[in-house]
Each structure stands twice: as C-alpha cells, then as structure tokens.
Design a protein around this motif. Structure first.
Motif, mmCIF file in Angstrom:
data_model
loop_
_atom_site.group_PDB
_atom_site.id
_atom_site.type_symbol
_atom_site.label_atom_id
_atom_site.label_comp_id
_atom_site.label_asym_id
_atom_site.label_seq_id
_atom_site.Cartn_x
_atom_site.Cartn_y
_atom_site.Cartn_z
ATOM 1 N N HIS A 10 -7.746 1.785 11.434
ATOM 2 C CA HIS A 10 -8.743 0.744 11.179
ATOM 3 C C HIS A 10 -9.700 1.238 10.107
ATOM 4 C CE1 HIS A 10 -7.624 -1.478 14.845
ATOM 5 N NE2 HIS A 10 -7.541 -0.305 15.423
ATOM 6 N N LEU A 11 -10.173 0.292 9.309
ATOM 7 C CA LEU A 11 -11.106 0.622 8.239
ATOM 8 C C LEU A 11 -12.070 -0.538 8.096
ATOM 9 C CD1 LEU A 11 -11.571 2.896 6.235
ATOM 10 C CD2 LEU A 11 -9.874 1.855 4.738
ATOM 11 N N ILE A 12 -13.347 -0.226 8.184
ATOM 12 C CA ILE A 12 -14.371 -1.256 7.996
ATOM 13 C C ILE A 12 -15.237 -0.825 6.837
ATOM 14 C CG2 ILE A 12 -16.304 -2.509 9.032
ATOM 15 C CD1 ILE A 12 -15.091 -1.912 11.776
ATOM 16 N N THR A 13 -15.399 -1.716 5.881
ATOM 17 C CA THR A 13 -16.167 -1.363 4.696
ATOM 18 C C THR A 13 -16.900 -2.592 4.182
ATOM 19 O OG1 THR A 13 -16.032 -0.252 2.548
ATOM 20 C CG2 THR A 13 -14.294 -1.811 3.089
ATOM 21 N N ALA A 14 -17.620 -2.420 3.112
ATOM 22 C CA ALA A 14 -18.433 -3.503 2.573
ATOM 23 C C ALA A 14 -17.836 -4.024 1.276
ATOM 24 C CB ALA A 14 -19.860 -3.018 2.342
ATOM 25 N N THR A 15 -18.244 -5.220 0.899
ATOM 26 C CA THR A 15 -17.776 -5.784 -0.368
ATOM 27 C C THR A 15 -18.190 -4.892 -1.524
ATOM 28 O OG1 THR A 15 -19.779 -7.128 -0.503
ATOM 29 C CG2 THR A 15 -17.826 -8.187 0.428
ATOM 30 N N GLY A 16 -17.315 -4.820 -2.512
ATOM 31 C CA GLY A 16 -17.579 -4.000 -3.678
ATOM 32 C C GLY A 16 -17.121 -2.563 -3.562
ATOM 33 N N TYR A 105 11.787 0.382 7.340
ATOM 34 C CA TYR A 105 11.148 0.754 8.592
ATOM 35 C C TYR A 105 9.642 0.676 8.386
ATOM 36 C CZ TYR A 105 15.775 2.265 9.907
ATOM 37 O OH TYR A 105 17.112 2.287 10.186
ATOM 38 N N PHE A 106 9.004 -0.137 9.206
ATOM 39 C CA PHE A 106 7.586 -0.421 9.016
ATOM 40 C C PHE A 106 6.704 0.507 9.834
ATOM 41 C CE2 PHE A 106 7.051 -4.434 6.637
ATOM 42 C CZ PHE A 106 8.387 -4.742 6.430
ATOM 43 N N GLY A 107 5.585 0.878 9.226
ATOM 44 C CA GLY A 107 4.554 1.598 9.945
ATOM 45 C C GLY A 107 3.720 0.648 10.786
ATOM 46 N N PRO A 108 2.779 1.192 11.559
ATOM 47 C CA PRO A 108 1.972 0.362 12.459
ATOM 48 C C PRO A 108 0.886 -0.433 11.751
ATOM 49 C CG PRO A 108 1.319 2.644 12.619
ATOM 50 C CD PRO A 108 2.505 2.617 11.715
ATOM 51 N N GLY A 109 0.628 -0.104 10.484
ATOM 52 C CA GLY A 109 -0.350 -0.872 9.723
ATOM 53 C C GLY A 109 -1.745 -0.274 9.727
ATOM 54 N N THR A 110 -2.507 -0.640 8.723
ATOM 55 C CA THR A 110 -3.933 -0.323 8.645
ATOM 56 C C THR A 110 -4.675 -1.642 8.600
ATOM 57 O OG1 THR A 110 -3.695 1.780 7.467
ATOM 58 C CG2 THR A 110 -5.791 0.616 7.217
#
Lengths: 115, 113
Positions: A10-16, A105-110
């Motif tokens: 998971h990644l939470i960030t701001a615009t820009g 083969y797919f990873g679990p995703g971000t």
C-alpha cells in the motif's frame, strides 16, 4: 503464490508527489509487464520489458516511466501524481520465450492512493 | 483498434449450476486469447489460453472455453459451479505484434448456495 513480489503493498501519497513501485519477477522469468487497475478504466496494460529492454507500450502516461534492471527486477515510477492515478498497480512476469505472449504470472499488486 | 467486450458486468448462479461467461473481441488477425480470474484482494490467475489448434481449450479448476472465429467470441464455461468460483473473471486478447494486451472490463460472479 505466483512467485512475483511487489512492494510496497500500500502507498498513500499526495498530489504532485513521485513514487516508485517495485516488482521482482519469478525466478528465471525475463519478461515483466505493468498494469493499472482502476474502477473507471478497468485493467490497462502499461508497459512490457524483456531482459532489460522495453518491448511494448500501452496506455502509459508520459508522467509514468519504468525500467528493468540487470537483475531483472523492475520499477515503475509515477510522478506529478494526480487524484486519478489512484489505482491498483500490478506487475506480471513470464519467461518471455513465446515472444511475450506466454503465460503471465501476476503479483499481488500495489494499491496507490493519492490524496 | 483492438478491443475486448465482456457484456455481462455481473452474473449470479446457484452452486452446482452451469456457467457461461461471454467474451467478444475485435482484432484483425487471429488473436491469442486468455481468461483470468481475480479473487478479492488477489492478483490475476490464468485459467486458460488459446493460441491455435483445437478451438475448445481446457483450463484449470474445471473451466473450458471455446474459440469461435465466425462470432469473434471466446466464451468461458463450467458445467457445475462451486462456491469457491465466486470472483472476477477477465477475458484478454494478446496482440502478436508489439506484445500488447487488452483486457475486458470483467464479469463479477456471485455463487449462491
């Protein structure tokens, strides 16, 4: 477990802002693909690398870039982030022996959230 | 331009009933066709693929799909659905040149007991 790893989860960030997503393919796989999955656009192919070289580009924005390193891991760089970039980003790998059209083969995703 | 259409956004079936998920594609040549399944919170898993030859292909988990060139279709079937089959199903087309892939918008399957 597909054998493909993606970090972070998971990644939470701001615009820009700018972020980097990392993918490690299955052992022995030379091809890496990146996909974006969002509610409004569905699953979109972004880019394909084979053994360090770019092979195909899909719907990848100019603000996005990717590369595959000599150890075959890949990074997807997203810059000048916008709210609409919030999505699940998948990496997939394959042997690359069938010209890129072999089993992926797919990873679990971000999961990226832009606030 | 290449495209993949999955006309059913959501399907509900009873456990033990048969299932057919529709997929239509638009591509100038014979494509490579795939069906993937995505369980909640998971990545995609390949169910089956068609490259050439026999137009009826068998996949994992008891799924099969039939390529019909005249209808530009690649429908996924299963004779008896299990509760664990509840998931999102994606049809995809692989374009031979350029190594690009196009996915349908997915069909969400609900299985009721």
């Amino acid at each position: 477990d597909s054998g493909v790893t993606q970090t972070p989860k998971h990644l939470i960030t701001a615009t820009g802002q700018r972020v980097t997503l990392r993918c490690s393919p299955r052992s022995g796989d030379l091809s890496v693909y990146w996909y974006q999955q969002s509610l409004d656009q569905g699953l979109q192919f972004l880019i394909h690398y084979y053994n360090g070289e770019e092979r195909a580009k899909g719907n990848i924005l100019e603000r996005f870039s990717a590369q595959q390193f000599p150890d075959l891991h890949s990074e997807l760089n997203l810059s000048s982030l916008e709210l609409g970039d919030s999505a699940l980003y998948f990496c997939a790998s394959s042997t690359g022996l069938a010209g890129g059209l072999d089993t992926q083969y797919f990873g679990p995703g971000t999961r990226l959230t832009v606030l | 331009a290449q495209s993949v259409t999955q006309p059913d956004i959501h399907i509900t079936v009873s456990e033990g009933a048969s299932l057919e998920l529709r997929c239509n594609y638009s591509y100038g040549a014979t494509p490579y066709l795939f069906w993937y399944v995505q369980s909640p919170g998971q990545g995609l898993q390949l169910l089956l693929k068609y490259f050439s030859g026999d137009t009826l292909v068998q996949g994992i988990k008891g799924f099969e799909a039939e390529f019909k060139r005249s209808q530009s279709s690649f429908n996924l079937r299963k004779p008896s659905v299990h509760w664990s089959d509840a998931a999102e199903y994606f049809c995809a087309v692989g374009v031979r040149l350029g190594n690009q892939f196009y996915f349908g918008t997915g069909t969400s399957l609900t299985v009721i007991p």
